[in-house]
Motif scaffolding. Structure first.
Motif, mmCIF file in Angstrom:
data_model
loop_
_atom_site.group_PDB
_atom_site.id
_atom_site.type_symbol
_atom_site.label_atom_id
_atom_site.label_comp_id
_atom_site.label_asym_id
_atom_site.label_seq_id
_atom_site.Cartn_x
_atom_site.Cartn_y
_atom_site.Cartn_z
ATOM 1 N N ARG A 315 0.838 -1.189 0.000
ATOM 2 C CA ARG A 315 0.000 0.000 0.000
ATOM 3 C C ARG A 315 0.880 1.248 0.000
ATOM 4 N NH1 ARG A 315 -3.013 -4.002 1.721
ATOM 5 N NH2 ARG A 315 -5.289 -3.859 1.749
ATOM 6 N N ARG A 356 -0.766 5.531 -9.995
ATOM 7 C CA ARG A 356 -1.552 5.466 -8.768
ATOM 8 C C ARG A 356 -3.011 5.768 -9.063
ATOM 9 N NH1 ARG A 356 0.097 8.139 -2.931
ATOM 10 N NH2 ARG A 356 -1.697 7.311 -1.747
ATOM 11 N N ILE A 357 -3.896 4.892 -8.598
ATOM 12 C CA ILE A 357 -5.331 5.093 -8.796
ATOM 13 C C ILE A 357 -5.826 6.074 -7.743
ATOM 14 C CG2 ILE A 357 -7.587 3.961 -8.839
ATOM 15 C CD1 ILE A 357 -6.181 1.377 -9.611
ATOM 16 N N LYS A 358 -6.465 7.117 -8.178
ATOM 17 C CA LYS A 358 -6.883 8.181 -7.281
ATOM 18 C C LYS A 358 -7.815 7.652 -6.198
ATOM 19 C CE LYS A 358 -8.884 12.831 -7.270
ATOM 20 N NZ LYS A 358 -9.486 13.907 -8.102
ATOM 21 N N GLY A 359 -7.495 8.017 -4.968
ATOM 22 C CA GLY A 359 -8.336 7.646 -3.840
ATOM 23 C C GLY A 359 -8.160 6.216 -3.361
ATOM 24 N N GLN A 360 -7.227 5.472 -3.970
ATOM 25 C CA GLN A 360 -7.013 4.080 -3.580
ATOM 26 C C GLN A 360 -5.599 3.907 -3.023
ATOM 27 O OE1 GLN A 360 -9.508 2.057 -3.489
ATOM 28 N NE2 GLN A 360 -10.889 3.469 -4.566
ATOM 29 N N ASP A 361 -5.469 2.979 -2.087
ATOM 30 C CA ASP A 361 -4.197 2.820 -1.375
ATOM 31 C C ASP A 361 -3.318 1.703 -1.943
ATOM 32 O OD1 ASP A 361 -2.423 3.635 0.587
ATOM 33 O OD2 ASP A 361 -3.192 2.245 2.094
ATOM 34 N N SER A 365 -2.652 -3.053 -8.357
ATOM 35 C CA SER A 365 -4.053 -3.435 -8.456
ATOM 36 C C SER A 365 -4.611 -2.961 -9.776
ATOM 37 C CB SER A 365 -4.845 -2.812 -7.296
ATOM 38 O OG SER A 365 -6.221 -3.056 -7.430
ATOM 39 N N THR A 367 -8.023 -2.744 -9.974
ATOM 40 C CA THR A 367 -9.280 -2.123 -9.576
ATOM 41 C C THR A 367 -9.078 -1.060 -8.507
ATOM 42 O OG1 THR A 367 -9.709 -3.732 -7.811
ATOM 43 C CG2 THR A 367 -10.489 -4.287 -10.022
ATOM 44 N N GLY A 368 -7.979 -1.128 -7.784
ATOM 45 C CA GLY A 368 -7.729 -0.217 -6.680
ATOM 46 C C GLY A 368 -8.361 -0.684 -5.384
ATOM 47 N N LYS A 369 -9.241 -1.678 -5.469
ATOM 48 C CA LYS A 369 -9.956 -2.168 -4.290
ATOM 49 C C LYS A 369 -9.430 -3.510 -3.795
ATOM 50 C CE LYS A 369 -14.190 0.230 -5.647
ATOM 51 N NZ LYS A 369 -15.638 0.080 -5.964
ATOM 52 N N THR A 370 -8.850 -4.282 -4.693
ATOM 53 C CA THR A 370 -8.312 -5.594 -4.316
ATOM 54 C C THR A 370 -6.899 -5.741 -4.876
ATOM 55 O OG1 THR A 370 -9.274 -6.616 -6.296
ATOM 56 C CG2 THR A 370 -10.579 -6.689 -4.267
#
Length: 477
Positions: A315, A356-361, A365, A367-370
């Motif tokens: 992350r 880097r996907i905005k708003g994702q840690d 990834s 999807t930025g979520k998984t």
């Protein structure tokens, strides 16, 4: 009680003599006053007839044999709470009459304590007199053998409670509880794999009580996996099952562990694959040619010597602002302790190219979520591009520390790079030695990165020489 009955010359007891001096009792028994007193005390319901065969000179009035009619006629005297009748056929069988009904009991005297004991047999009407006699004979026979009916009843209750608890704790329930209460604090991938392995291997046992799983059944399941060519999976399943049952035994939920003492399946051996410098160079150059997220991920994985899952779930919040360090929280580490990785310049360069996907840690990834998935397909593409076979991503770790050992780095530093307990330190030393070797670990990773780049450059030069040679040869023709 009649004063005559209470006199010293006579006591109405079936187990005692009529009088201390039987020879003097003949005249006493013939006295009308005695006969009237017996009629008043015993009454016709007891079947006592003085001067008849129902009276023994030395033993007193005989105890009548119980009948259904006698039980029906049994009433509670005025001012009393209960009334009793005893049976002549089965000594110790008695009927107790109370306001709520009449109940059969087996009665006896405890030989050890002298206490009067009784065991309820059932209510009159729900069981017959003959059934009560059978039950009394059984209980009194056990008493004669020093078997305590109360203890037997307690054992049966405990056995029934245990059986009920065992039936409720199926293997599926045990695995779910283990996952929720214990594995929740472990690495997510380990927890998921442990649960999946046990459920898959023991799918036919999931709805059975966990306590009924035998060692023979465990061996049968693991042998089947080994014979099917999955020896490594058999070994891992054994380890997962043993850990699950050990947890349950320690919590008092199971009496034993059927996985304990089962040998590791044959064929589970430690890997010894070490990538050569040429192979390392090929893999690095192939990874540089791959796009996001796999190209940067493979390069960071090679340079940090971290585990695949640790890098995949990296992350941005774990990275320092200048990308010089990466702090992996304990929740994602195998040993549960936070681990700091010093990032070499090539590793930082690989991270800088990641979008880097905005708003994702998450770093790697789609999807930025998984975290990124699909390692099998990506690894196959890397193998094809690098032309390196028979290796795994985990071999990066072994290859890296082997190269560092050849450079002369301390084995303790190598173990700490891998987040292992230093094998060269004793138990006492590991307890008191708290130096983290941060500077030495950073130096080691910088040296390893330089080794990787040299190998990659050497491979590029070698490839260029081959291409040049082939070009010159073609022109000569």
């Amino acid at each position: 009680m009649d004063p005559l009955i209470k006199s010293k010359h006579f006591r109405v007891r079936t187990s005692r003599q009529v009088s201390p001096n039987p020879a003097n009792s003949l005249a006493f028994l013939a006295r009308p006053a005695y006969q009237d007193a017996m009629r008043r005390h015993c009454g016709p319901a007891h079947g006592v007839r003085t001067g008849s065969a129902d009276f023994d000179l030395h033993q007193g009035p005989k105890m009548p044999k119980l009948t259904e009619k006698a039980i029906a006629a049994l009433t509670i005297p005025t001012g009393k709470r209960e009334a009793w009748l005893s049976d002549a056929e089965v000594g110790g069988l008695r009927v107790r009459a109370m306001a709520g009904g009449k109940t059969f009991y087996a009665c006896w005297t405890d030989r050890a304590t002298g206490e009067r004991r009784r065991e309820r047999l059932g209510t009159w009407g729900s069981i017959t007199l003959e059934k009560a006699r059978e039950a009394a004979r059984t209980i009194l026979g056990d008493v004669a053998k020093n078997i305590d009916p109360a203890a037997v009843r307690q054992e049966r209750r405990e056995a029934a409670a245990t059986a009920k608890a065992e039936a409720a704790l199926t293997l599926a329930t045990l695995v779910d509880d283990w996952a929720a209460l214990h594995l929740a604090h472990k690495r997510p991938r380990y927890a998921a794999e442990a649960v999946r392995a046990i459920r898959h291997a023991f799918d036919k046992h999931l709805n059975r009580p966990a306590a009924k799983l035998s060692k023979a059944e465990v061996v049968t399941v693991l042998d089947a996996l080994t014979k099917a060519g999955h020896a490594a999976m058999a070994g891992r399943t054994l380890a997962y099952g043993r850990a699950c049952y050990t947890w349950a035994v320690k919590r008092g939920r199971l009496p034993g562990n059927p996985f304990s003492g089962v040998p590791v399946a044959a064929g589970v051996v430690a890997r010894e694959r070490v990538l050569s410098a040429e192979e390392v160079g090929r893999i690095w150059n192939a990874a540089k040619g791959m796009g996001e997220p796999w190209g940067p991920l493979f390069r960071v994985l090679l340079l940090t010597l971290a585990r695949r899952e640790e890098v995949a779930a990296m992350r941005w919040s774990e990275l320092s602002a200048d990308l010089s360090t990466w702090t992996i929280p304990g929740a994602r580490m195998k040993r549960g302790a936070a681990h700091v990785v010093a990032l070499s310049e090539p590793a930082r360069a690989a991270l800088r190219v990641v979008t880097r996907i905005k708003g994702q840690d998450l770093v790697f990834s789609t999807t930025g979520k998984t975290p990124v998935s699909g390692f099998t397909k990506a690894k196959a593409a890397l193998d094809k591009a690098a032309k390196v076979t028979d290796w795994r991503l985990h071999d990066f770790r072994r290859s890296g520390v082997s190269a560092l050992a050849a450079m002369g780095f301390n084995p303790v530093v190598a173990d700490l790079l891998l987040a292992h307990r230093p094998a060269t330190l004793s138990t006492v030393a590991r307890t008191y030695q708290r130096h983290d070797y941060a500077a030495e670990r950073e130096a080691a990773l910088i040296a390893w990165a330089a080794h990787v780049l040299r190998a990659a450059e050497a491979k590029e030069e070698a490839d260029a020489n081959v291409i040049g040679f082939r070009t010159r040869r073609a022109k000569a023709k």
